[in-house]
Write a protein that holds these residues in place. Sequence first.
Motif, PDB file in Angstrom:
ATOM      1  N   VAL A  33     -27.769 -10.294 -12.472  1.00  9.11           N
ATOM      2  CA  VAL A  33     -28.093  -9.781 -13.818  1.00  9.11           C
ATOM      3  C   VAL A  33     -27.212 -10.411 -14.892  1.00  9.11           C
ATOM      4  CG1 VAL A  33     -28.946  -7.576 -12.948  1.00  9.11           C
ATOM      5  CG2 VAL A  33     -26.578  -7.744 -13.698  1.00  9.11           C
ATOM      6  N   ARG A  34     -26.066 -10.947 -14.462  1.00 14.92           N
ATOM      7  CA  ARG A  34     -25.158 -11.556 -15.437  1.00 14.92           C
ATOM      8  C   ARG A  34     -25.812 -12.777 -16.103  1.00 14.92           C
ATOM      9  NH1 ARG A  34     -20.101 -11.906 -12.500  1.00 14.92           N
ATOM     10  NH2 ARG A  34     -19.491  -9.876 -13.307  1.00 14.92           N
ATOM     11  N   GLY A  35     -26.681 -13.468 -15.370  1.00 14.37           N
ATOM     12  CA  GLY A  35     -27.316 -14.670 -15.908  1.00 14.37           C
ATOM     13  C   GLY A  35     -28.111 -14.413 -17.178  1.00 14.37           C
ATOM     14  N   PRO A  36     -29.135 -13.570 -17.119  1.00 11.23           N
ATOM     15  CA  PRO A  36     -29.950 -13.355 -18.321  1.00 11.23           C
ATOM     16  C   PRO A  36     -29.339 -12.374 -19.312  1.00 11.23           C
ATOM     17  CG  PRO A  36     -30.984 -12.325 -16.398  1.00 11.23           C
ATOM     18  CD  PRO A  36     -29.724 -12.945 -15.934  1.00 11.23           C
ATOM     19  N   SER A  82     -35.350 -10.273 -13.230  1.00 13.25           N
ATOM     20  CA  SER A  82     -36.535  -9.782 -13.914  1.00 13.25           C
ATOM     21  C   SER A  82     -36.256  -8.413 -14.544  1.00 13.25           C
ATOM     22  CB  SER A  82     -37.672  -9.717 -12.891  1.00 13.25           C
ATOM     23  OG  SER A  82     -38.715  -8.948 -13.361  1.00 13.25           O
ATOM     24  N   THR A  83     -35.575  -7.559 -13.798  1.00 13.30           N
ATOM     25  CA  THR A  83     -35.218  -6.226 -14.317  1.00 13.30           C
ATOM     26  C   THR A  83     -34.302  -6.337 -15.528  1.00 13.30           C
ATOM     27  OG1 THR A  83     -35.363  -5.353 -12.075  1.00 13.30           O
ATOM     28  CG2 THR A  83     -34.214  -3.985 -13.688  1.00 13.30           C
ATOM     29  N   ALA A  84     -33.335  -7.243 -15.433  1.00 12.99           N
ATOM     30  CA  ALA A  84     -32.387  -7.421 -16.541  1.00 12.99           C
ATOM     31  C   ALA A  84     -33.115  -7.864 -17.807  1.00 12.99           C
ATOM     32  CB  ALA A  84     -31.326  -8.451 -16.148  1.00 12.99           C
ATOM     33  N   ARG A  85     -34.053  -8.779 -17.647  1.00 11.79           N
ATOM     34  CA  ARG A  85     -34.790  -9.252 -18.823  1.00 11.79           C
ATOM     35  C   ARG A  85     -35.661  -8.144 -19.414  1.00 11.79           C
ATOM     36  NH1 ARG A  85     -35.108 -14.298 -16.660  1.00 11.79           N
ATOM     37  NH2 ARG A  85     -36.944 -13.712 -15.491  1.00 11.79           N
TER      38      ARG A  85
ATOM     39  N   VAL B  64     -34.088 -21.086  -9.600  1.00 10.37           N
ATOM     40  CA  VAL B  64     -32.871 -21.847  -9.286  1.00 10.37           C
ATOM     41  C   VAL B  64     -31.726 -20.890  -8.943  1.00 10.37           C
ATOM     42  CG1 VAL B  64     -31.168 -23.438 -10.238  1.00 10.37           C
ATOM     43  CG2 VAL B  64     -33.587 -23.770 -10.724  1.00 10.37           C
ATOM     44  N   ALA B  65     -31.598 -19.814  -9.720  1.00 11.12           N
ATOM     45  CA  ALA B  65     -30.527 -18.839  -9.465  1.00 11.12           C
ATOM     46  C   ALA B  65     -30.702 -18.209  -8.096  1.00 11.12           C
ATOM     47  CB  ALA B  65     -30.535 -17.756 -10.547  1.00 11.12           C
TER      48      ALA B  65
END
Lengths: 179, 163
Positions: A33-36, A82-85, B64-65
């Motif tokens: 989740v840190r990514g998005p 997907s949830t994070a977004r 990719v992630a």
Amino acid sequence: MADDIDLAALCRGDKAAWDLFVRRYAGLILSAVRGPARPGTELEDMVQEVFTRLCRNDYRLLKSYDATRAGLSTWLTIVARSTARDMQRRRTPPVTPIDSVPEIAFAVTDEPVEKLRLPDELLSPRQKLIVALIYERDMDVAEIAKSLAIDPQTVRSTHHKAMLKLREHFAALEKREKG
Amino acid sequence: MVELGDDAGDRALWRRWYSGTANSVPQPDVMILAAYAEGRLSETEAAPVEAWLALHPAALDDVVAARDMTLHPPRIAFATIVTQASALVPNNVVNLRRAAPRWRNALAWSGIAASLAVASLGGFAMGNDAYASLATPQVVATGATESFDTPTSLDSLVDDSGT
């Protein structure tokens, strides 16, 4: 069983299986989740939302996981991102940082707006994807090759073939319009 | 070395084609995307995924992630996260109660009904005893114990009043 976690027992509501699952994958979900996530976002809330989705409605989402098709880590990462977004879309109005928008999006050209619907099948899905990554995301060949796990030369040749098709298509179109 | 995206003519050509094509491809479900990330799909199966990714190139970051996460899975999480997530599922004791068979419920209700019946009967009996114990001292106080206990004495009293 996935990574020694008894998913069948987990989906039956087995507390011990759930606890083991949480301990095993909380780190992965946090990292995913840190990514998005935008700066200042409560990451813990996002992780909690992911776990909530997984066990909501009698574990409906978790039951849709198929161990024969992909690893649990891979599947969970996509679910978590997907949830994070989704959470961010709900909380804040959509804003795109100007730096992430390709320059072409701001370009003002005198090109006529296409009136005719162009044939989708002109390019293969792989060709569309590679050309979109080049021109929509401004990715270079090495990045695309790494992302798609293919050879850089394949990226170049795919792009080359795609552009040949487009040139031929539009040349024929213009010839027809002039004629 | 000149990068592929540097050619303005090609870029314009792509933009012209991209803006004129249909932009509706159904989104693949998570399981399919995960399988794609791991390279498990055939070319035919991958085609609709790549068609969708071409329209949503940012979603490739997820793919990719996911692939990277499988190669280097992180194992560290805050204790608070683990505690909160763990609490989402109740203990098994609660689940067992929820899954209790019908005969157990019937037994419980029967027990309650039996208890109520015993309590009612007990209360009735106790009420009788209490009435008796209350009535006796009253009679004693009035000095009519004998006449109450023995009908013959009561008859004699009636006889007396009648005469």
